[in-house]
Design a protein around this motif. Structure first.
Motif, PDB file in Angstrom:
ATOM      1  N   ILE A 113      26.160  59.136  52.920  1.00  9.47           N
ATOM      2  CA  ILE A 113      27.073  58.832  51.812  1.00  9.47           C
ATOM      3  C   ILE A 113      27.210  57.315  51.687  1.00  9.47           C
ATOM      4  N   ARG A 114      27.089  56.822  50.464  1.00 10.18           N
ATOM      5  CA  ARG A 114      27.265  55.393  50.205  1.00 10.18           C
ATOM      6  C   ARG A 114      28.729  55.086  49.946  1.00 10.18           C
ATOM      7  N   TYR A 115      29.201  53.983  50.538  1.00 11.84           N
ATOM      8  CA  TYR A 115      30.582  53.551  50.378  1.00 11.84           C
ATOM      9  C   TYR A 115      30.626  52.096  49.944  1.00 11.84           C
ATOM     10  N   GLU A 116      31.688  51.750  49.223  1.00  7.62           N
ATOM     11  CA  GLU A 116      31.985  50.361  48.902  1.00  7.62           C
ATOM     12  C   GLU A 116      33.436  50.109  49.305  1.00  7.62           C
ATOM     13  N   TYR A 117      33.612  49.210  50.250  1.00  8.62           N
ATOM     14  CA  TYR A 117      34.952  48.917  50.754  1.00  8.62           C
ATOM     15  C   TYR A 117      35.223  47.430  50.584  1.00  8.62           C
ATOM     16  N   GLY A 118      36.440  47.104  50.119  1.00 10.79           N
ATOM     17  CA  GLY A 118      36.755  45.712  49.881  1.00 10.79           C
ATOM     18  C   GLY A 118      38.179  45.365  50.242  1.00 10.79           C
ATOM     19  N   LEU A 119      38.387  44.080  50.549  1.00  9.13           N
ATOM     20  CA  LEU A 119      39.694  43.539  50.917  1.00  9.13           C
ATOM     21  C   LEU A 119      39.890  42.187  50.254  1.00  9.13           C
ATOM     22  N   THR A 120      41.123  41.911  49.852  1.00  6.22           N
ATOM     23  CA  THR A 120      41.532  40.569  49.463  1.00  6.22           C
ATOM     24  C   THR A 120      42.820  40.293  50.230  1.00  6.22           C
ATOM     25  N   LEU A 121      42.851  39.226  51.020  1.00 10.18           N
ATOM     26  CA  LEU A 121      43.986  38.989  51.887  1.00 10.18           C
ATOM     27  C   LEU A 121      44.066  37.526  52.302  1.00 10.18           C
ATOM     28  N   ASP A 122      45.251  37.113  52.735  1.00 13.78           N
ATOM     29  CA  ASP A 122      45.403  35.840  53.419  1.00 13.78           C
ATOM     30  C   ASP A 122      45.908  36.143  54.817  1.00 13.78           C
ATOM     31  N   GLU A 123      46.337  35.151  55.556  1.00 14.32           N
ATOM     32  CA  GLU A 123      46.705  35.390  56.948  1.00 14.32           C
ATOM     33  C   GLU A 123      47.960  36.256  57.093  1.00 14.32           C
ATOM     34  N   LYS A 124      48.764  36.384  56.029  1.00 14.14           N
ATOM     35  CA  LYS A 124      50.015  37.120  56.124  1.00 14.14           C
ATOM     36  C   LYS A 124      50.012  38.460  55.400  1.00 14.14           C
ATOM     37  N   ARG A 125      49.164  38.628  54.376  1.00 14.55           N
ATOM     38  CA  ARG A 125      49.296  39.805  53.531  1.00 14.55           C
ATOM     39  C   ARG A 125      47.958  40.279  52.973  1.00 14.55           C
ATOM     40  N   VAL A 126      47.855  41.601  52.827  1.00  9.35           N
ATOM     41  CA  VAL A 126      46.761  42.213  52.084  1.00  9.35           C
ATOM     42  C   VAL A 126      47.175  42.285  50.619  1.00  9.35           C
ATOM     43  N   TYR A 127      46.352  41.742  49.734  1.00 11.98           N
ATOM     44  CA  TYR A 127      46.646  41.777  48.301  1.00 11.98           C
ATOM     45  C   TYR A 127      45.927  42.928  47.609  1.00 11.98           C
ATOM     46  N   GLU A 128      44.726  43.231  48.091  1.00 13.31           N
ATOM     47  CA  GLU A 128      43.983  44.361  47.535  1.00 13.31           C
ATOM     48  C   GLU A 128      43.212  45.051  48.653  1.00 13.31           C
ATOM     49  N   GLU A 129      43.103  46.346  48.535  1.00 14.88           N
ATOM     50  CA  GLU A 129      42.266  47.138  49.431  1.00 14.88           C
ATOM     51  C   GLU A 129      41.758  48.329  48.631  1.00 14.88           C
ATOM     52  N   TRP A 130      40.468  48.582  48.701  1.00 15.02           N
ATOM     53  CA  TRP A 130      39.931  49.694  47.914  1.00 15.02           C
ATOM     54  C   TRP A 130      38.720  50.298  48.616  1.00 15.02           C
ATOM     55  N   LEU A 131      38.473  51.563  48.296  1.00 16.49           N
ATOM     56  CA  LEU A 131      37.313  52.269  48.828  1.00 16.49           C
ATOM     57  C   LEU A 131      36.745  53.188  47.766  1.00 16.49           C
ATOM     58  N   ALA A 133      33.482  55.897  47.079  1.00 15.09           N
ATOM     59  CA  ALA A 133      32.496  56.713  47.770  1.00 15.09           C
ATOM     60  C   ALA A 133      31.581  57.382  46.757  1.00 15.09           C
ATOM     61  N   TYR A 134      30.350  57.658  47.199  1.00 13.43           N
ATOM     62  CA  TYR A 134      29.353  58.291  46.333  1.00 13.43           C
ATOM     63  C   TYR A 134      28.835  59.562  47.008  1.00 13.43           C
ATOM     64  N   PRO A 135      29.694  60.548  47.267  1.00 10.48           N
ATOM     65  CA  PRO A 135      29.240  61.752  47.987  1.00 10.48           C
ATOM     66  C   PRO A 135      28.246  62.584  47.195  1.00 10.48           C
ATOM     67  N   LYS A 136      28.294  62.482  45.858  1.00 11.08           N
ATOM     68  CA  LYS A 136      27.385  63.258  45.011  1.00 11.08           C
ATOM     69  C   LYS A 136      26.575  62.361  44.079  1.00 11.08           C
TER      70      LYS A 136
END
Length: 438
Positions: A113-131, A133-136
């Motif tokens: 399964i192909r995945y795309e995972y991403g983060l946007t953050l600084d030292e104190k906080r996560v601003y974005e998190e996403w996942l 998936a391409y199961p089909k």
């Protein structure tokens, strides 16, 4: 399997840069230096990539970025507490960048399964998190969170807008309550045994392996002691490296058998521990209660069939490094994981570095599609018979910012000397030194 990795605003990377392991349409060494991407007809993934560049051009920062992402995923739920800071350093040579968050994005394949995972953050906080998936074969957004406290229509107490796709089954809302500004939903989901997300988490935990230039680990020695078959594989690698070692013997040594100066240091440390714990109620620790692994390299005598044992600490730095590399190297090949090595050529002869790199490009050995990414200054590896152009990458500073690009962009001729071209500056990524005057 790594497909690609992108980083933005991290150390020397100001603008988004991407390392892609997707093979080009070039047919040269396609079947040895790449393998078919699962669930696709035409795309291949490269078995290895080598990164060149001048000192301080950002080679190590690229591998460090990948390792930083791994560490955050693995530890944010289990080891960090409210108020702890992420190990994040933005691009500091620009006033605006210093204030902006860092971004990581990785595309990988796990269990077909192909995945795309991403983060946007600084030292104190996560601003974005996403996942995604391409199961089909089609993209499914499994989850996303975005920090947006200034949205007048948004009333959430934590300041995050959450979204969960129908493809993500199991508990979500309960796990969401554990997430802090300085932790990841993915990490908490794995901590709470979410079936789908635990598999994603495990890819980060087990498949991303980094060996730094100062790497020193007893891992190979411990595995050799526990697993005789594995130890023989290590010995076979050392024999093929032609460094004069015929066998390895591992033994447990008590501290009392060590030189007196080392025992004295140990006794002083244990005395300090005893004085500082429980008002001297801690039982005194005896050197005989502690053991270390002793590693001996067996060398065959010239005039007989006898062997002479030499302590591994008396071997050359290159031999010691090869022995320490052997364990992780063999494991990655066996399990089909990703191995990242910063400065592969440190203390190793160029012929040996070449032989190690060729292992990943040999489908008869690399049967589980393991991948290797390494940095080096060894230009002897710039050889069209070892690597395809899309496997060779460069880092170069442009206005203090790291730029990452592939040799494939230059479309070198088939008979072109890549080593000479690189040293002449044809592809950039070399220091421009006008003479060193002392």
């Amino acid at each position: 399997m790594l497909v690609e990795f992108s980083v933005e605003n991290y150390r020397s990377f100001k603008e988004r840069q991407t390392l892609s392991m997707v093979a080009s349409e070039d047919e040269v060494m396609l079947h040895s230096n790449s393998f078919p991407m699962p669930r696709t007809k035409d795309l291949h993934l490269l078995t290895s990539a080598v990164i060149y560049g001048a000192n301080a051009s950002g080679k190590s920062n690229l591998l460090r970025a990948m390792q930083t992402l791994r560490n955050i995923v693995v530890s944010s739920a289990s080891r960090m507490q409210m108020g702890d800071k992420f190990d994040i350093e933005p691009f500091l040579l620009n006033a605006e960048s210093k204030k902006q968050p860092t971004s990581f994005e990785v595309i990988f394949i796990n269990n077909q399964i192909r995945y795309e995972y991403g983060l946007t953050l600084d030292e104190k906080r996560v601003y974005e998190e996403w996942l995604l998936a391409y199961p089909k074969g089609r993209a499914q957004t499994w989850f996303s969170r975005t920090y947006n406290p200034e949205n007048p229509d948004f009333k959430a107490d934590d300041g995050y807008e959450w979204s969960f796709g129908t493809g993500l089954k199991g508990e979500k809302e309960r796990i969401k309550k554990f997430v802090r500004p300085n932790s990841l939903f993915l990490s908490h989901a794995a901590q709470n045994n979410h079936p789908q997300l635990t598999e994603v988490f495990q890819w980060f935990r087990t498949n991303l392996n980094l060996i730094s230039p100062d790497f020193s680990s007893p891992y190979t020695a411990h595995r050799c002691q526990e697993d005789k078959e594995f130890c023989q594989e290590v010995v076979n690698l050392l024999i093929q490296a032609d460094i004069g070692i015929s066998d390895i013997e591992i033994e447990m040594r008590s501290f009392s058998s060590l030189p007196d100066e080392i025992k004295t240091v140990f006794e002083n440390i244990t005395d300090v521990i005893q004085r500082n714990e429980n008002n001297n109620k801690t039982p005194k620790m005896n050197a005989d209660d502690f053991h270390i692994l002793g590693i001996q390299a067996m060398h065959k005598m010239m005039d007989s069939e006898k062997f002479v044992p030499l302590d591994m600490g008396d071997e050359s730095e290159g031999t010691q490094r090869l022995f320490e590399l052997a364990g992780p190297w063999l494991n990655v090949l066996k399990d089909g994981e990703l191995l990242m090595i910063d400065e592969l050529d440190r203390s190793l002869h160029p012929v040996l570095s070449t032989a190690l790199a060729r292992i990943f490009n040999n489908p008869d050995i690399n049967k589980n599609n393991a991948q290797l990414i390494f940095t080096t200054h060894d230009t002897s590896l710039l050889d069209g018979e070892i690597f395809r152009p899309d496997q060779i990458w460069f880092t170069e500073k442009d206005k203090s910012m790291t730029k990452l690009y592939s040799l494939h962009e230059f479309k070198p001729c088939e008979d072109e000397s890549l080593q000479k071209g690189y040293l002449k500056g044809r592809y950039g990524a070399i220091p421009f030194v006008g003479g060193l005057n002392i």
